[in-house]
Design a protein around this motif. Sequence first.
Motif, PDB file in Angstrom:
ATOM      1  N   VAL A   1       0.869  -1.174   0.000  1.00 59.45           N
ATOM      2  CA  VAL A   1       0.000   0.000   0.000  1.00 59.45           C
ATOM      3  C   VAL A   1       0.910   1.228   0.000  1.00 59.45           C
ATOM      4  O   VAL A   1       1.542   1.544   1.007  1.00 59.45           O
ATOM      5  N   ASP A   2       1.005   1.904  -1.142  1.00 56.08           N
ATOM      6  CA  ASP A   2       1.872   3.067  -1.314  1.00 56.08           C
ATOM      7  C   ASP A   2       0.996   4.280  -1.613  1.00 56.08           C
ATOM      8  O   ASP A   2       0.308   4.326  -2.634  1.00 56.08           O
ATOM      9  N   THR A   3       1.049   5.265  -0.732  1.00 54.39           N
ATOM     10  CA  THR A   3       0.137   6.408  -0.849  1.00 54.39           C
ATOM     11  C   THR A   3       0.273   7.134  -2.174  1.00 54.39           C
ATOM     12  O   THR A   3      -0.721   7.601  -2.739  1.00 54.39           O
ATOM     13  N   PHE A   4       1.480   7.256  -2.701  1.00 56.54           N
ATOM     14  CA  PHE A   4       1.706   7.986  -3.948  1.00 56.54           C
ATOM     15  C   PHE A   4       0.907   7.386  -5.092  1.00 56.54           C
ATOM     16  O   PHE A   4       0.397   8.103  -5.959  1.00 56.54           O
ATOM     17  N   HIS A   5       0.786   6.077  -5.091  1.00 58.07           N
ATOM     18  CA  HIS A   5       0.191   5.378  -6.221  1.00 58.07           C
ATOM     19  C   HIS A   5      -1.325   5.207  -6.120  1.00 58.07           C
ATOM     20  O   HIS A   5      -1.987   5.047  -7.154  1.00 58.07           O
ATOM     21  N   ILE A   6      -1.876   5.226  -4.920  1.00 57.24           N
ATOM     22  CA  ILE A   6      -3.293   4.848  -4.790  1.00 57.24           C
ATOM     23  C   ILE A   6      -4.185   5.937  -4.223  1.00 57.24           C
ATOM     24  O   ILE A   6      -5.399   5.759  -4.160  1.00 57.24           O
TER      25      ILE A   6
ATOM     26  N   ARG B   1       7.902  12.509  -6.369  1.00 57.55           N
ATOM     27  CA  ARG B   1       7.536  12.231  -4.977  1.00 57.55           C
ATOM     28  C   ARG B   1       8.134  13.285  -4.044  1.00 57.55           C
ATOM     29  O   ARG B   1       9.199  13.838  -4.332  1.00 57.55           O
ATOM     30  N   HIS B   2       7.466  13.470  -2.903  1.00 57.62           N
ATOM     31  CA  HIS B   2       7.893  14.506  -1.959  1.00 57.62           C
ATOM     32  C   HIS B   2       7.818  13.985  -0.526  1.00 57.62           C
ATOM     33  O   HIS B   2       7.200  12.955  -0.246  1.00 57.62           O
ATOM     34  N   TYR B   3       8.455  14.748   0.386  1.00 60.53           N
ATOM     35  CA  TYR B   3       8.365  14.415   1.799  1.00 60.53           C
ATOM     36  C   TYR B   3       6.899  14.381   2.232  1.00 60.53           C
ATOM     37  O   TYR B   3       6.083  15.189   1.760  1.00 60.53           O
ATOM     38  N   PRO B   4       6.543  13.480   3.146  1.00 61.10           N
ATOM     39  CA  PRO B   4       5.168  13.465   3.656  1.00 61.10           C
ATOM     40  C   PRO B   4       4.781  14.836   4.219  1.00 61.10           C
ATOM     41  O   PRO B   4       5.540  15.443   4.977  1.00 61.10           O
ATOM     42  N   GLY B   5       3.625  15.299   3.806  1.00 61.09           N
ATOM     43  CA  GLY B   5       3.138  16.590   4.267  1.00 61.09           C
ATOM     44  C   GLY B   5       3.421  17.734   3.334  1.00 61.09           C
ATOM     45  O   GLY B   5       2.875  18.830   3.508  1.00 61.09           O
TER      46      GLY B   5
ATOM     47  N   GLU C   1       9.345   6.182   0.994  1.00 60.47           N
ATOM     48  CA  GLU C   1      10.059   5.918  -0.256  1.00 60.47           C
ATOM     49  C   GLU C   1       9.841   7.110  -1.183  1.00 60.47           C
ATOM     50  O   GLU C   1       8.721   7.363  -1.613  1.00 60.47           O
ATOM     51  N   ILE C   2      10.917   7.830  -1.468  1.00 57.53           N
ATOM     52  CA  ILE C   2      10.820   9.064  -2.256  1.00 57.53           C
ATOM     53  C   ILE C   2      11.776   8.987  -3.437  1.00 57.53           C
ATOM     54  O   ILE C   2      12.960   8.673  -3.270  1.00 57.53           O
TER      55      ILE C   2
END
Length: 294
Positions: A183-188, A227-231, A256-257
Amino acid sequence: MSVDPRLSINQATIKYADLVTALRVTADAGVPAIGLWREPVQEVGLATAARMLADSGLRFTTHCRGGFFTLPEGPARRASLEDNRVAIDETATLAAAGAEGSTAILVLVAGGLPEGSRDLAGARERVRDAIGELAPHAAAAGVTLAIEPLHPMYATDRCVVSTLGQALDIAADFDPAVVGVTVDTFHIFWDPEVEVSIARAGREGRIATYQVCDWKTPLPADVLLGRHYPGDGVIDLATLTAAVMDTGYDRDIEVEIFNEQIWATDPLVAVQRTAAAFGGAVSPYLGAALESRS
């Protein structure tokens, strides 16, 4: 600075650091866990990498990456499957070398359309077939194959599995201990069914690993590096993290960035910034699961 005890640095975040540097700066920053990539491990050799990991005192969370098996039957597909068996063995060795709490998870990126093909459904079936061939080897090694859906902009060249639901449909044929999902937030994050799919993944015991980073537009020319730092972007990390935690997920969480500016940063500074960003954007939503690990 207090570092979340569930944070893991995926080595891609500090891509230009070799293995010894990646292990050192992660430990020096007070981060307790790391996810490794195959290329830096192979540069030093598996046995040496395992010793280095053991000496670092870090937990091992995932190995990246296996997959890329959408090719039709032939020598290239056979070679890809054999390479995946090697990746499974690497994963088992590294998990055994990591500190207590390490997990033997091989992240799978399915692969894109073969040249000249338009058949996404057929390519996904070849992914299922490949995992079927690999599952016995993974089971014997004690490794979980974690299918990672990628954002649909990568569907043709990198990953024909675009949603968590598609990944779960492929995984459904196999033991959850052997085949799960990433489960990768960037992708889903964009998927209107994402919360339903996360809940399903939890019910089926399929969440092998949770990875976080952020999305911000405009995307760079190479969209892989967006991709970026969370937040720092627009992803609702609070809602997604709470949804994952509600399933009972209690493992480490990787950042993972892929970002050229972050890669150009001193790796220790990049890890420290990652830890700070995670603390602000993810840690508040871990709840009781966070307290039980500290």
